[in-house]
Design a protein around this motif. Structure first.
Motif, PDB file in Angstrom:
ATOM      1  N   ARG A  98     -77.464  61.386  46.232  1.00  0.00           N
ATOM      2  CA  ARG A  98     -77.928  62.173  47.366  1.00  0.00           C
ATOM      3  C   ARG A  98     -77.188  63.513  47.413  1.00  0.00           C
ATOM      4  O   ARG A  98     -76.065  63.644  46.933  1.00  0.00           O
ATOM      5  N   ILE A 116     -76.195  66.941  50.088  1.00  0.00           N
ATOM      6  CA  ILE A 116     -75.588  67.022  51.415  1.00  0.00           C
ATOM      7  C   ILE A 116     -75.823  68.380  52.044  1.00  0.00           C
ATOM      8  O   ILE A 116     -75.890  69.402  51.349  1.00  0.00           O
ATOM      9  N   TYR A 171     -73.899  70.131  55.253  1.00  0.00           N
ATOM     10  CA  TYR A 171     -72.805  69.921  56.210  1.00  0.00           C
ATOM     11  C   TYR A 171     -72.840  71.027  57.253  1.00  0.00           C
ATOM     12  O   TYR A 171     -72.962  72.197  56.920  1.00  0.00           O
ATOM     13  N   VAL A 219     -81.184  48.034  52.506  1.00  0.00           N
ATOM     14  CA  VAL A 219     -79.849  48.634  52.474  1.00  0.00           C
ATOM     15  C   VAL A 219     -79.767  49.642  51.329  1.00  0.00           C
ATOM     16  O   VAL A 219     -79.333  50.792  51.524  1.00  0.00           O
ATOM     17  N   SER A 276     -81.738  52.723  51.973  1.00  0.00           N
ATOM     18  CA  SER A 276     -81.121  53.556  53.002  1.00  0.00           C
ATOM     19  C   SER A 276     -79.914  54.318  52.456  1.00  0.00           C
ATOM     20  O   SER A 276     -79.582  55.400  52.936  1.00  0.00           O
ATOM     21  N   ARG A 277     -79.265  53.758  51.443  1.00  0.00           N
ATOM     22  CA  ARG A 277     -78.124  54.439  50.815  1.00  0.00           C
ATOM     23  C   ARG A 277     -78.572  55.507  49.836  1.00  0.00           C
ATOM     24  O   ARG A 277     -77.882  56.503  49.647  1.00  0.00           O
ATOM     25  N   SER A 313     -79.514  60.410  55.636  1.00  0.00           N
ATOM     26  CA  SER A 313     -78.759  59.859  56.764  1.00  0.00           C
ATOM     27  C   SER A 313     -78.010  61.005  57.425  1.00  0.00           C
ATOM     28  O   SER A 313     -77.820  62.065  56.822  1.00  0.00           O
ATOM     29  N   LEU A 314     -77.639  60.794  58.668  1.00  0.00           N
ATOM     30  CA  LEU A 314     -76.902  61.826  59.401  1.00  0.00           C
ATOM     31  C   LEU A 314     -75.685  61.171  60.053  1.00  0.00           C
ATOM     32  O   LEU A 314     -75.823  60.190  60.779  1.00  0.00           O
ATOM     33  N   SER A 315     -74.507  61.707  59.746  1.00  0.00           N
ATOM     34  CA  SER A 315     -73.268  61.165  60.314  1.00  0.00           C
ATOM     35  C   SER A 315     -72.548  62.232  61.124  1.00  0.00           C
ATOM     36  O   SER A 315     -72.482  63.393  60.717  1.00  0.00           O
ATOM     37  N   HIS A 356     -69.036  63.475  62.197  1.00  0.00           N
ATOM     38  CA  HIS A 356     -67.704  63.266  61.628  1.00  0.00           C
ATOM     39  C   HIS A 356     -66.571  63.504  62.619  1.00  0.00           C
ATOM     40  O   HIS A 356     -65.550  62.837  62.564  1.00  0.00           O
ATOM     41  N   SER A 404     -73.069  65.935  59.106  1.00  0.00           N
ATOM     42  CA  SER A 404     -73.726  66.242  57.841  1.00  0.00           C
ATOM     43  C   SER A 404     -74.929  65.337  57.648  1.00  0.00           C
ATOM     44  O   SER A 404     -75.010  64.245  58.214  1.00  0.00           O
ATOM     45  N   ARG A 413     -77.177  63.636  54.600  1.00  0.00           N
ATOM     46  CA  ARG A 413     -77.303  63.326  53.176  1.00  0.00           C
ATOM     47  C   ARG A 413     -78.745  63.591  52.772  1.00  0.00           C
ATOM     48  O   ARG A 413     -79.669  63.094  53.406  1.00  0.00           O
ATOM     49  N   HIS A 432     -71.806  73.721  53.739  1.00  0.00           N
ATOM     50  CA  HIS A 432     -72.260  73.756  52.357  1.00  0.00           C
ATOM     51  C   HIS A 432     -73.483  72.870  52.217  1.00  0.00           C
ATOM     52  O   HIS A 432     -73.695  71.953  52.994  1.00  0.00           O
ATOM     53  N   GLY A 464     -75.207  57.059  47.059  1.00  0.00           N
ATOM     54  CA  GLY A 464     -75.425  57.794  48.303  1.00  0.00           C
ATOM     55  C   GLY A 464     -74.682  59.103  48.391  1.00  0.00           C
ATOM     56  O   GLY A 464     -75.070  60.012  49.120  1.00  0.00           O
ATOM     57  N   GLY A 465     -73.571  59.195  47.626  1.00  0.00           N
ATOM     58  CA  GLY A 465     -72.736  60.386  47.708  1.00  0.00           C
ATOM     59  C   GLY A 465     -73.094  61.402  46.647  1.00  0.00           C
ATOM     60  O   GLY A 465     -74.009  61.198  45.843  1.00  0.00           O
TER      61      GLY A 465
END
Ligand SMILES: [Zn+2]
Ligand SMILES: [Zn+2]
Ligand SMILES: [Zn+2]
Ligand SMILES: [Zn+2]
Lengths: 473, 473
Positions: free
Chosen positions: A211, A213, A215, A304, A307-308, A313-315, A317, A341, A343, A380, A415-416
């Motif tokens: 994924r 990002i 941010y 799962v 979703s990863r 997704s939105l987190s 922080h 951020s 993803r 970024h 996911g990252g």
């Protein structure tokens, strides 16, 4: 006995030596995030270079210059560019890795000294950098050595790009890749990176997607300075109130992103893609174990993983400028900056995401009828990365896994982000393969980082076999 | 010439000496919040005690024991209990003040050394502790001295309670007041505290009310440890998402508290109380100046004052456990604690407020359908304080202000808490009066703290006159 069979038995015979050498590398505290350790990072570069010299790998060291760290100018460690073989009749594989490591202190909770490689009865090799990323980068060198010792021709040319700043922002790397795309990196047919992990503990995988990002900093400004809530509470528009009002509108408790339009850009799930999730080595209880709490949203494995890997997704922080310590301070923060951020997945475009996010936040702020000032700033953005898992490099890697492990690899995404993946793909225009050696429980950035001896030794065979397979791809 | 006239002219004649002595006190860096300065706090106690000895004030030093500070056990400064006069035919006035100060460094932005009292052309006396609270506590001693020098009988007995930890939590003070309520403090008729400020810059005031506070920690727990948003984002219930959802429901952008039932406890505004706001020395532009931004909610003076003094407010202070630094960390915090507080007014009861808040938060969390765990914990609660501004002590102070300044004082309340006020009122069962000397722009806890020489000198006269007036109340 085929060439690879003889390589395999050579690797098995020398396994104790490979472990000993990994121990030498782990003993070098090449922590890139701490200025005091910088000489050790350089020492680790020299350790690699000394092996390159022994093996006849020609090399240059690119000097990325200086960085500001802990308040002073610190020289960056070199990016080592190695070349082994320049036969125009052979394919050229570029391998990337990093020789720096995360910080580690015994007092963080390690059961043994983090910079002394220790093997336990289960064959786990504990030590900082063991799996991330010293075993993988050294393994490329052991593959060359094995071929030399056995007099087996290496069927590809190898280029190596080993950096010493991966854990600290890869300073200077992107610039170098852009600059050398038509120079040092010219002629690369495939890129192979071993710097991630199997999805589980037993089955190898090939990773073909990451994924991206976007941010964000969301700043709400009100009074000129922090105010005392006793004196001013009730009479001023408080930036914290408005920040919470807006940030609470971004994402629902079930993870659904609430910014209008976000899902319009997400590539629809096809039946074919859905099929790729069947049989993947992944169990919900293991995942809940990794999370360490019963807070997993989805109730089945495929959801799962999707979703990863394939949904955004939105987190949220944190907040800069608010009270964050223990205790009970009665402050009205004057200016607060919420950090969140998203993803990104194919085909989300960071610029379009930014347009949607900033438009939505502006309209939510307007609804508040508040006198605070609201600004949104993208910190970024990086697009998602997706390779073609049916291309020749993946096919070669799949055959190699079957040859070494006797199973078909899982095809996974993560996911990252690993930004260099996208940089290589976009600048060199070739397929990038992520071919992990370590397992899901290696704890790359945690205490008690380890690599299983089996993963290391079979991993050397895997890399060798991949090179043989991709040579004829 | 009346007795007070002669006192006034004595005070005027000695004004230079009072300024010099204030300079001696300001030069003692009695910062209570820093362990390194603790010897200076004790030195300041001894400075006061030496004056008490010269003036025949009998005194005891109460030792509150030790505190944990900066990781070590540090001895607390003494609470000085002074007694001047024990004539049973006279009223007894207890005065309270503190001899410790806020931290101050020239590099914070002071225009002169904070611990050197400097007078400018406008007669402003700059120095840390000048107005908070060294000028006021010394002034009580100068009043005694003036009476002695002029041979004027002091018409009341004075008890003094001077602490050295007010700026750092008043450690040990409440316990002492409770313990000595029937001991040292027995026989107190009135309490007078000079440790707050005029509402504006020109008109003296008597302060008869303070808001209370109920401070809350709202903790949302999810995963066992912080997670990486790339790896886990989209698959777990995130504590931050739930915290923002709940905290955004507590208060509206216009300051209205949204917790159901909160306003039911607020004492209704009567026409009589409304009348007390007429003519108060307070201007909206000054208030906006103090806020330093155009974010004042109300558009007229009376509503601003009522919102500060007689209505509750709710402020969100921050989050413990989330990302708070500069930069862009992609963390999913595992456990976050939101901090917020409600300023309480008559007749709000902290226990009932806690019941309303915790019930509301539990029901809001339930609505989220999240697997996170939510707990609410009250950190501290203090009822609002309200005195009767028509009682004899206030009447005496009002006459004193008219005598010294030629104007009727404003009757004010304040938005913040001075906990000792409530402790004295509840434990001694007597009327407490807040009789400020300094002006609104003194900057008690800021850089360039000052007291105007006029406020100091006329303040000495004010305290003397108050004692004469209250003697016959
Ligand atoms: Zn790595
Ligand atoms: Zn790493
Ligand atoms: Zn004070
Ligand atoms: Zn103070």
């Amino acid at each position: 006995m085929t060439q690879l069979d003889s390589i395999f038995s050579h690797v098995d015979q020398n396994s104790a030596d490979y472990v000993r050498r990994l121990g030498e590398a782990v003993a070098i505290k090449s922590v890139s995030g701490d200025a005091h350790h910088r000489p050790e990072v350089v020492k680790m570069a020299n350790y690699i270079i000394s092996w390159m010299d022994k093996l006849g790998v020609s090399h240059t060291s690119h000097d990325p210059g200086f960085q500001e760290l802990d308040g002073s100018q610190v020289k960056l460690p070199p990016i080592i560019l190695g070349t082994y073989g320049t036969d125009p009749a052979k394919k050229t594989v570029l391998v990337y890795g990093h020789y720096d490591v995360q910080p580690a202190l015994k007092s963080d909770g390690w059961t043994s000294d983090p910079f002394t490689l220790v093997e336990d009865e289960q064959g786990r090799l504990f030590g900082r950098g063991s799996t991330d990323d010293k075993a993988p980068i050294l393994s490329w060198l052991w593959v060359i050595e094995a071929h030399q010792k056995l007099g087996v021709d290496l069927p590809v040319n190898i280029k190596m790009c080993f950096e010493g700043m991966e854990e600290s922002g890869s300073e200077g790397l992107d610039e170098l890749i852009v600059q050398e795309a038509k120079g040092y990196f010219k002629g690369t047919d495939y890129v192979c990176i071993s710097d991630n992990y199997w999805l589980g503990k037993t089955r190898p995988c090939l990773t073909y997607g990451l994924r991206g990002i976007a941010y964000y900093k969301l700043t709400i400004a009100g009074p000129a300075k922090d105010l005392h809530s006793g004196v001013f509470g009730g009479t001023v528009h408080e930036p914290m109130t408005d920040l919470f009002a807006i940030m609470s509108k971004l994402v629902a408790p079930d993870g659904k992103i609430l910014v209008p339009g976000i899902y319009d850009q997400v590539r629809p799930l096809t039946d074919k893609e859905r099929g790729t999730y069947n049989g993947i080595d992944f169990a919900l209880p293991d995942y809940e174990g990794a999370v360490g709490g019963k807070v997993v949203i989805q109730d089945n494995e495929h959801e799962v993983l999707m979703s990863r890997w394939r949904y955004p997704s939105l987190s949220l922080h944190g907040i800069e400028g608010a009270f964050y310590s223990a205790g009970a301070k009665t402050v009205i923060p004057a200016k607060v900056t919420g950090k969140f951020s998203i993803r990104l997945v194919p085909d989300m475009d960071p610029a379009e995401v930014h347009r949607l996010v900033s438009t939505f936040i502006a309209s939510e702020h307007a609804k508040l009828n508040s006198k605070t000032v609201c600004t949104v700033e993208p910190l970024h953005g990086a697009r998602a990365w997706l390779a073609d898992p049916e291309g020749p490099s993946y096919a070669a890697a799949s055959k190699a896994v079957q040859r070494v492990f006797g199973v078909k690899p899982d095809l996974t995404r993560e996911g990252g982000s690993i930004p260099v993946t996208l940089t290589f793909q976009e600048n060199l225009g070739v397929s990038v393969l992520l071919l992990p050696m370590g397992a899901a429980d290696d704890g790359a950035h945690s205490i008690n980082e380890k690599i299983d001896k089996k993963n290391y030794i079979e991993g050397i065979k895997l890399l060798a076999t991949y090179l043989h397979e991709v040579a004829s791809a």
